[in-house]
Design a protein around this motif. Structure first.
Motif, PDB file in Angstrom:
ATOM      1  N   MET A   5       0.970  -1.210  -0.132  1.00 37.66           N
ATOM      2  CA  MET A   5       0.009   0.025   0.028  1.00 37.66           C
ATOM      3  C   MET A   5       0.748   1.347  -0.053  1.00 37.66           C
ATOM      4  O   MET A   5       0.601   2.197  -0.598  1.00 37.66           O
ATOM      5  CB  MET A   5      -1.006  -0.062   1.201  1.00 37.66           C
ATOM      6  CG  MET A   5      -2.059   1.177   1.201  1.00 37.66           C
ATOM      7  SD  MET A   5      -3.073   0.718  -0.076  1.00 37.66           S
ATOM      8  CE  MET A   5      -4.082   2.187   0.180  1.00 37.66           C
ATOM      9  N   LYS A   6       1.989   1.178   0.680  1.00 38.53           N
ATOM     10  CA  LYS A   6       2.933   2.379   0.942  1.00 38.53           C
ATOM     11  C   LYS A   6       3.465   2.544  -0.610  1.00 38.53           C
ATOM     12  O   LYS A   6       3.481   3.665  -1.012  1.00 38.53           O
ATOM     13  CB  LYS A   6       3.850   2.126   2.021  1.00 38.53           C
ATOM     14  CG  LYS A   6       3.333   2.186   3.284  1.00 38.53           C
ATOM     15  CD  LYS A   6       4.438   2.155   4.331  1.00 38.53           C
ATOM     16  CE  LYS A   6       4.140   1.955   5.668  1.00 38.53           C
ATOM     17  NZ  LYS A   6       5.288   1.917   6.702  1.00 38.53           N
ATOM     18  N   MET A   7       3.915   1.429  -1.464  1.00 39.46           N
ATOM     19  CA  MET A   7       4.502   1.587  -2.587  1.00 39.46           C
ATOM     20  C   MET A   7       3.494   2.169  -3.345  1.00 39.46           C
ATOM     21  O   MET A   7       3.894   2.949  -4.556  1.00 39.46           O
ATOM     22  CB  MET A   7       5.187   0.209  -3.016  1.00 39.46           C
ATOM     23  CG  MET A   7       6.249  -0.300  -2.323  1.00 39.46           C
ATOM     24  SD  MET A   7       7.839   1.052  -2.259  1.00 39.46           S
ATOM     25  CE  MET A   7       8.063   0.886  -4.053  1.00 39.46           C
ATOM     26  N   GLY A   8       2.276   1.655  -3.445  1.00 36.46           N
ATOM     27  CA  GLY A   8       1.188   2.239  -4.236  1.00 36.46           C
ATOM     28  C   GLY A   8       1.061   3.873  -4.158  1.00 36.46           C
ATOM     29  O   GLY A   8       0.967   4.426  -5.158  1.00 36.46           O
ATOM     30  N   LEU A   9       0.932   4.307  -2.763  1.00 37.03           N
ATOM     31  CA  LEU A   9       0.656   5.525  -2.694  1.00 37.03           C
ATOM     32  C   LEU A   9       2.158   6.153  -3.211  1.00 37.03           C
ATOM     33  O   LEU A   9       1.993   7.606  -3.670  1.00 37.03           O
ATOM     34  CB  LEU A   9       0.509   5.939  -1.159  1.00 37.03           C
ATOM     35  CG  LEU A   9      -0.786   5.305  -0.565  1.00 37.03           C
ATOM     36  CD1 LEU A   9      -1.030   5.434   0.911  1.00 37.03           C
ATOM     37  CD2 LEU A   9      -1.945   5.867  -1.281  1.00 37.03           C
ATOM     38  N   LEU A  10       3.271   5.929  -3.034  1.00 31.74           N
ATOM     39  CA  LEU A  10       4.474   6.757  -3.473  1.00 31.74           C
ATOM     40  C   LEU A  10       4.467   6.581  -4.949  1.00 31.74           C
ATOM     41  O   LEU A  10       4.673   7.656  -5.605  1.00 31.74           O
ATOM     42  CB  LEU A  10       5.780   5.600  -3.101  1.00 31.74           C
ATOM     43  CG  LEU A  10       6.973   6.357  -3.509  1.00 31.74           C
ATOM     44  CD1 LEU A  10       7.084   7.629  -2.974  1.00 31.74           C
ATOM     45  CD2 LEU A  10       8.155   5.358  -2.926  1.00 31.74           C
ATOM     46  N   ILE A  11       3.920   5.464  -5.721  1.00 38.52           N
ATOM     47  CA  ILE A  11       3.800   5.443  -7.238  1.00 38.52           C
ATOM     48  C   ILE A  11       3.070   6.452  -7.573  1.00 38.52           C
ATOM     49  O   ILE A  11       3.240   7.299  -8.582  1.00 38.52           O
ATOM     50  CB  ILE A  11       3.631   4.241  -7.789  1.00 38.52           C
ATOM     51  CG1 ILE A  11       4.912   3.239  -7.443  1.00 38.52           C
ATOM     52  CG2 ILE A  11       3.269   4.185  -9.273  1.00 38.52           C
ATOM     53  CD1 ILE A  11       4.732   1.771  -7.703  1.00 38.52           C
ATOM     54  N   ILE A  12       1.811   6.700  -6.999  1.00 39.32           N
ATOM     55  CA  ILE A  12       0.783   7.516  -7.509  1.00 39.32           C
ATOM     56  C   ILE A  12       1.321   8.929  -7.145  1.00 39.32           C
ATOM     57  O   ILE A  12       1.270   9.834  -8.079  1.00 39.32           O
ATOM     58  CB  ILE A  12      -0.601   7.305  -6.629  1.00 39.32           C
ATOM     59  CG1 ILE A  12      -1.305   6.116  -6.954  1.00 39.32           C
ATOM     60  CG2 ILE A  12      -1.648   8.457  -6.853  1.00 39.32           C
ATOM     61  CD1 ILE A  12      -1.441   5.991  -8.571  1.00 39.32           C
ATOM     62  N   ALA A  13       1.898   9.171  -6.053  1.00 39.67           N
ATOM     63  CA  ALA A  13       2.507  10.354  -5.688  1.00 39.67           C
ATOM     64  C   ALA A  13       3.402  10.971  -6.934  1.00 39.67           C
ATOM     65  O   ALA A  13       3.530  11.901  -7.270  1.00 39.67           O
ATOM     66  CB  ALA A  13       3.146  10.753  -4.505  1.00 39.67           C
ATOM     67  N   ILE A  14       4.505  10.010  -7.101  1.00 38.27           N
ATOM     68  CA  ILE A  14       5.269  10.076  -8.039  1.00 38.27           C
ATOM     69  C   ILE A  14       4.737  10.653  -9.745  1.00 38.27           C
ATOM     70  O   ILE A  14       5.067  11.599 -10.536  1.00 38.27           O
ATOM     71  CB  ILE A  14       6.273   9.096  -8.336  1.00 38.27           C
ATOM     72  CG1 ILE A  14       7.090   8.956  -7.301  1.00 38.27           C
ATOM     73  CG2 ILE A  14       7.185   9.066  -9.670  1.00 38.27           C
ATOM     74  CD1 ILE A  14       7.995   7.575  -7.078  1.00 38.27           C
TER      75      ILE A  14
END
Length: 72
Positions: A5-14
């Motif tokens: 979930m953290k990686m998904g949020l980071l990818i969306i932010a990027i």
């Protein structure tokens, strides 16, 4: 929060940040989107783009809250 979930949020932010930066610097070659900022100072431009990014994050997370809520 799970690692996925953290990686998904980071990818969306990027993705959101990259799309705004690319739109401002590369895709807006004829000043149709951001041309009204040309007369502003650099601090004003930075603050407007920062506010635009923050609003984009808030809108994205607000619209996807029902999908994120089980993970919180």
């Amino acid at each position: 929060m799970e690692v996925g979930m953290k990686m998904g949020l980071l990818i969306i932010a990027i993705i959101i940040t990259l799309s705004v930066v690319l739109d401002y610097f590369i895709f807006d070659y004829d000043d149709k989107h951001w041309g009204w900022l040309k007369g502003c100072s650099k601090p004003v431009r930075r603050s407007i783009i920062t506010c635009y990014l923050i609003m984009s994050f808030v809108i994205y997370f607000g619209l996807s809250l029902k999908y994120i809520k089980p993970f919180l």
